[in-house]
Scaffold this active site. Structure first.
Site, PDB file in Angstrom:
ATOM      1  N   LYS A 134      33.466   2.491  41.559  1.00 34.02           N
ATOM      2  CA  LYS A 134      32.693   1.980  40.422  1.00 34.02           C
ATOM      3  C   LYS A 134      33.242   2.642  39.166  1.00 34.02           C
ATOM      4  O   LYS A 134      33.349   3.868  39.092  1.00 34.02           O
ATOM      5  CB  LYS A 134      31.219   2.334  40.621  1.00 34.02           C
ATOM      6  CG  LYS A 134      30.331   2.042  39.417  1.00 34.02           C
ATOM      7  CD  LYS A 134      28.860   2.226  39.770  1.00 34.02           C
ATOM      8  CE  LYS A 134      27.976   2.139  38.541  1.00 34.02           C
ATOM      9  NZ  LYS A 134      26.548   2.120  38.846  1.00 34.02           N
ATOM     10  N   SER A 135      33.606   1.826  38.170  1.00 34.25           N
ATOM     11  CA  SER A 135      34.179   2.398  36.952  1.00 34.25           C
ATOM     12  C   SER A 135      33.777   1.559  35.736  1.00 34.25           C
ATOM     13  O   SER A 135      33.168   0.507  35.876  1.00 34.25           O
ATOM     14  CB  SER A 135      35.699   2.480  37.082  1.00 34.25           C
ATOM     15  OG  SER A 135      36.248   3.188  35.991  1.00 34.25           O
TER      16      SER A 135
END
Ligand code: R5P
Length: 296
Positions: free
Chosen positions: A206-207
């Protein structure tokens, strides 16, 4: 260990060339080498028909307490769970406020540390054991990773522990790139953090949205889901989602931009139109306005 001096800048990302590694099933990136059970759990996170996901993040309470929009999880989550693919929350929230009979995938927050009262949030532990993740029928375990922060090493240890146990029992690990006060928010930073998390073995990363996201996605051999970040006007948030999808992310894992919206259910639907139906930002914005109008 490679010598840090004289390292060349990476530039040969070739984002126009599709990922050549294992993609089965459903076109999900990087799952070819996984065991059948873990592949199956990955299809509970990413829809097997298009390999994309809309995850609703409501795990904020683990360090923020009752956040604006999440005051009543028991009322909010049942209202939103038909419009998203995955629910991302804490075990306390799932057991008390989420009906077990829902059709969503479940991403369980397993790392935690100090509260917002602490200046440095980077010192976390793995607070939920793999047995409880299995008991809750989790499809993924979410671990925060603090690259470049004081607690970097501990967070990498947490991530590695979850990956090791997850590989033993078939539960994917979602490595969450942390952003914090002392940490950069540059393409260089996100390239480093996302690739490290994937190479350490996480099955999902997740970014955040940033410049050069297409290169970040190209260089990351597992799916990246877009974090929402601070609340934006709905139209801007939908444009961000569209731009991120065009850069090749495999969906979103959004919290405040959905649950702090004037109409969370309409926002979830509008985001889903972009992710799963390839809608333009303008079409999704129009749908948001129509649905929120109907609901008010
Ligand atoms: C990310 O740092 C954590 O997992 C959060 O608690 C949450 O998922 C963030 O979601 P958003 O930034 O979209 O509100």
């Amino acid at each position: 260990m490679a010598d840090k001096e004289g390292l060349k800048t990476a530039k040969n990302y070739r984002p126009e060339i599709p990922f050549a590694g294992g993609r089965l099933p459903g076109g999900i990136k990087g799952v070819g080498g996984l065991d059948w059970g873990m592949q199956r759990r990955m299809t509970h996170i990413f829809r097997p028909d298009d390999g994309k996901t809309v995850m609703l993040a409501f795990d904020h309470g683990y360090f923020m307490g009752s956040t604006s929009g999440l005051e009543r999880l028991d009322l909010l989550i049942p209202e939103l769970m038909d419009g998203v693919d995955v629910l991302m929350g804490t075990r306390g929230a799932f057991r008390t406020c989420v009906p077990s009979g829902n059709r969503c995938g479940l991403a369980l927050r397993v790392s935690s540390g100090s509260s917002v009262l602490d200046d440095d949030l980077s010192h976390e532990v793995v607070a939920v054991g793999i047995e409880d993740a299995l008991r809750l029928d989790a499809d993924a375990m979410a671990v925060q990773v603090f690259i470049g922060a004081d607690g970097e090493k501990e967070s990498i240890s947490n991530l590695s522990r979850c990956i090791n146990e997850g590989l033993t029992y078939g539960i994917p690990t979602l490595g969450v790139v942390a952003v914090g006060k002392q940490m950069e928010r540059t393409p260089r930073y996100f390239k480093l953090a996302t690739r490290m998390i994937a190479e350490l073995g996480a099955q999902i990363v997740k970014s955040y949205f940033c410049d050069e996201l297409d290169e970040i996605v190209a260089a990351c051999p597992v799916p990246i889901v877009l974090a929402g970040g601070k609340k934006l006007p709905e139209k801007d948030a939908l444009e961000m989602v569209r731009r991120a999808m065009d850069c090749g992310v495999s969906g979103v894992d959004m919290g405040r931009n959905v649950f702090q919206s004037a109409c969370p259910a309409a926002m979830a639907r509008a985001v889903s139109m972009i992710v799963h139906a390839d809608a333009s930002a303008a079409e999704a914005w129009e749908a948001f306005r129509e649905i929120s109008h109907e609901k008010t």
